[in-house]
Design a protein around this motif. Structure first.
Motif, mmCIF file in Angstrom:
data_model
loop_
_atom_site.group_PDB
_atom_site.id
_atom_site.type_symbol
_atom_site.label_atom_id
_atom_site.label_comp_id
_atom_site.label_asym_id
_atom_site.label_seq_id
_atom_site.Cartn_x
_atom_site.Cartn_y
_atom_site.Cartn_z
ATOM 1 N N UNK A 168 0.814 -1.172 -0.074
ATOM 2 C CA UNK A 168 0.036 0.019 0.194
ATOM 3 C C UNK A 168 1.004 1.276 -0.068
ATOM 4 N N UNK A 169 2.248 1.080 -0.167
ATOM 5 C CA UNK A 169 2.929 2.233 -0.319
ATOM 6 C C UNK A 169 4.308 1.814 -0.906
ATOM 7 N N UNK A 170 5.055 2.793 -1.483
ATOM 8 C CA UNK A 170 6.247 2.393 -2.289
ATOM 9 C C UNK A 170 7.414 2.059 -1.647
ATOM 10 N N UNK A 171 8.106 0.858 -1.950
ATOM 11 C CA UNK A 171 9.326 0.575 -1.425
ATOM 12 C C UNK A 171 10.348 0.401 -2.634
ATOM 13 N N UNK A 172 11.837 0.585 -2.492
ATOM 14 C CA UNK A 172 12.571 0.245 -3.632
ATOM 15 C C UNK A 172 13.763 -0.588 -3.223
ATOM 16 N N UNK A 173 13.788 -1.142 -2.167
ATOM 17 C CA UNK A 173 14.852 -1.888 -1.810
ATOM 18 C C UNK A 173 14.728 -2.178 -0.023
#
Length: 705
Positions: free
Chosen positions: A293-298
């Motif tokens: 529900x939210x952005x993660x990139x690592x």
């Protein structure tokens, strides 16, 4: 009749109820009452505070949305720099970092890591100070800014309901926190809020926001706290400081203390005993990207023990005790509709693919770079083709390959690279040995625009307020820019033409701007005009290194510009330097030296420098005296030295004319080894490279002195 004491008790009881329900709803995602019931409590508190304004306090739940800042956001220095993290893109790089960590610590010490999701938002520092009844109260919220100085966005931070406006004394005691402390974390815009915001923007006839991260950054810097409150930003805490330093024994205990104090801490975190366990955490975390529900990139890895963090220390830009593992880029298939040709600051012409909109990694992508003519030929791509688009590092879209199957028929229209500049129609030139075609017209309107944006950028001359929209107006491009924005184009995708009516035609013209000229522009009032002129005036004092960086000499980045400034001390001395003189500067090779000589051989560039000097720009720097006895020698530092830190040893070697490298090779002159030297010492012995201890290094430095 109610007494003042009983009314105060009612008010405080309502505040505690509301804080409790805010914590349950916005931090734990476990509400106990409905929105309507919450509103009843809030309205009751507002009524009592309205009747008794002398009892109103800044940390009351009714005070989350206050007035907007009068003059924009003030700049403030951070208590400790907010540094970036080094990145690892594969398991091999991650394990190499693990080895570096272990080689920097005694072999007898056990190393544990804390694994946390890398949230894709913007960093924020929250400063709390002592309040009544031994509580702590939110005093300030600062953006990361340039890492050293951030913007005071407290009025907007107060609207984020997962951020406590105060922490009660009992919670402070349980968490082991003082009354004055600092919390650092990430502000994110949840995907549901992002989609709702874009629906509203489209309905209002506005272009949708590109991605949640940019939307969050734009929201936190708006001057209308009511708008910030409506966007429903969220905050996750992950760091804790007292007087600018960490103070709990481990990062694990820091996260627990933050939870206990009432801050939202991401639940997807784990303390592990080995790099193998960290690798497994990463493998388990990647599939979560589509579900959170939210952005993660690592995933971020941090050494758990604070004492070990201190011993490992920092490089110039990042902690040695932490690293960000970046997930592989996400990709999608879409159709190539057209190719535009962008002219950059150096005249380089870059083909930009115009794509049918496709959602990749949280962003709607409509443009992707094709790099150069050779890349187009390598891909064999044509207009009308279906292509696989990837966001490299989850940021820059690029075309990876052409898709050729039954569901995706091939295009038929060839991409023709232009023979003339698409802006000024000058014949393009391709230097032998290079892949890029360039416009050699230094007065090309597209080049002027990019030069101005580069000159004004943060880290260069840092002229705040001289962004895309202002440059467009100064160059008479506002109508063109509005058309591009309406089409969803980024500012670097196309280079509009500069009309003859432009107020400026070069960097030097910036310093001739008059107040009345700025006031003649659209949406520019007196405060904006005065602020911009003040910023331009201040930039005159930026110094020689920044001017060199701003001139945009090929291959001259921030470090090289600083080294050149320290070596020559003045622009005059630098302009008179030969290739041989330049190569004598540490880290300046033949290619860079020739590029500098070529730049200053051009009459237009000589004239620009003279103009800038006449306009009052500082063109000098304090010369750094560098020895020559170690010139041509390359050193590698490994292990822990008895009295010197690595940075101190590096500075001393460079001051003597030597160079410090990070890896051992046949070209290495000496390896300086301390305790727990590790693999670099072994490699030096294998290659027959001479090894020095600290005493031998100091003796060598003393001798050359």
């Amino acid at each position: 009749m109610a007494t003042a004491s009983s009314i105060e008790q009612q008010i405080e009881a309502l505040r505690e109820q509301l804080r409790h329900h805010e914590y349950l709803y916005y931090v734990l995602d476990a509400p106990e009452i409905s929105d309507a019931e919450y509103d009843v409590l809030m309205n009751r508190l507002k009524k009592l505070e309205g009747e008794h304004p002398e009892m109103l306090t800044p940390d009351s739940p009714t005070q989350r949305v206050g007035g907007k800042p009068r003059e924009g956001f003030a700049k403030m220095a951070h208590s400790r720099p907010m540094l970036s993290l080094d990145n690892a893109y594969n398991e091999e790089e991650l394990r190499a970092w693990d080895q570096r960590v272990r080689s920097g610590l005694p072999a007898s010490e056990k190393v544990r890591y804390v694994c946390e999701l890398k949230l894709d938002g913007l960093s924020m520092a929250l400063q709390y100070g002592a309040a009544a009844k031994a509580a702590a109260q939110l005093e300030r919220g600062l953006t990361r800014g340039d890492g050293s100085i951030g913007e005071d966005v407290t009025s907007n931070v107060r609207t984020i309901r997962s951020i406590p406006l105060s922490v009660a004394a009992k919670k402070l005691e349980t968490a082991g926190l003082p009354q004055s402390f600092e919390v650092r974390g990430e502000v994110v815009l949840p995907q549901a809020a992002f989609l709702k915001m874009n629906e509203e923007r489209v309905a209002a006839g506005l272009a949708p926001a590109v991605n949640p991260r940019n939307a969050a950054a734009g929201t936190i810097r708006t001057l209308e706290p009511n708008i910030v409150a409506q966007r429903r930003l969220d905050f996750y805490a992950y760091f804790l400081l007292r007087d600018g330093d960490t103070f709990l024994p481990t990062h694990t205990e820091t996260l627990e203390a933050l939870k206990t104090a009432g801050f939202r801490v991401n639940t997807h975190a784990k303390t592990v005993d080995s790099i193998d366990q960290a690798v497994k955490f990463i493998a388990d975390a990647e599939p979560l990207r589509e579900k959170l529900g939210y952005e993660i990139d690592g995933v971020v890895l941090k050494v758990d023990a604070t004492a070990q963090q201190r011993r490992l220390g920092f490089t110039g830009k990042a902690p040695r005790w932490a690293i960000a593992y970046k997930f592989p880029a996400r990709a999608a298939i879409t159709q190539l509709e057209d190719v535009l040709f962008q002219v950059g600051r150096t005249g380089k012409v870059t083909p930009v693919a115009a794509l049918a909109p496709v959602f990749v990694g949280g962003t709607t992508v409509t443009r992707a770079t094709l790099h150069n003519a050779d890349e187009i030929a390598r891909l064999g791509v044509k207009i009308g083709d279906y292509v696989n688009v990837e966001r490299g590092g989850d940021v820059i879209p690029k075309i990876v390959e052409v898709v050729d199957d039954k569901q995706h028929p091939r295009g038929t229209k060839e991409i023709v690279f232009p023979a003339k500049c698409p802006v000024c129609e000058t014949e393009l030139v391709r230097v032998e040995g290079e892949v890029d075609w360039r416009c050699v017209n230094s007065s090309c309107p597209a080049r002027v625009r990019e030069e101005l944006l580069h000159w004004a950028a943060r880290g260069v001359m840092n002229i705040e307020g001289l962004g895309d929209a202002m440059v467009a107006q100064l160059l008479g491009q506002s109508a063109v820019l509005e058309e591009l924005n309406a089409q969803g184009a980024d500012e670097e995708e196309v280079a509009p033409v500069v009309p003859r009516t432009a107020l400026i035609h070069s960097i030097a013209d910036l310093y001739r701007l008059k107040r009345e000229q700025l006031l003649s522009l659209e949406r520019v009032g007196e405060k904006t005009a005065d602020a911009l002129l003040a910023q331009i005036g201040r930039s005159k004092e930026a110094g020689l290194a920044r001017v060199l960086l701003g001139l945009g000499i090929r291959f001259v980045g921030e470090r090289t510009a600083q080294l050149l400034a320290e070596h020559f001390g003045s622009m005059t001395a630098l302009m008179e330097a030969s290739v041989e003189d330049l190569e004598a500067v540490n880290e300046v090779g033949p290619k860079v030296a020739q590029a500098i000589v070529d730049f200053f051989a051009i009459r237009k560039n000589q004239h620009l420098v003279k103009e800038l000097a006449a306009l009052g720009l500082v063109m000098t720097a304090e010369k750094r005296v560098v020895g020559t006895a170690m010139a041509g020698m390359t050193f590698v530092l490994t292990g822990t030295l008895p009295t010197l830190t690595r940075d101190e040893a590096k500075s001393m070697i460079e001051a003597a004319g030597g160079k410090v490298s990070g890896s051992v090779s046949k070209k290495t002159s000496f390896v300086v080894a301390g305790e727990e030297a590790g693999s670099k010492l072994e490699k030096a012995e294998q290659l027959g490279v001479k090894v020095l201890d600290e005493a031998a290094l100091l003796e060598m430095l003393k001798t050359q002195s």
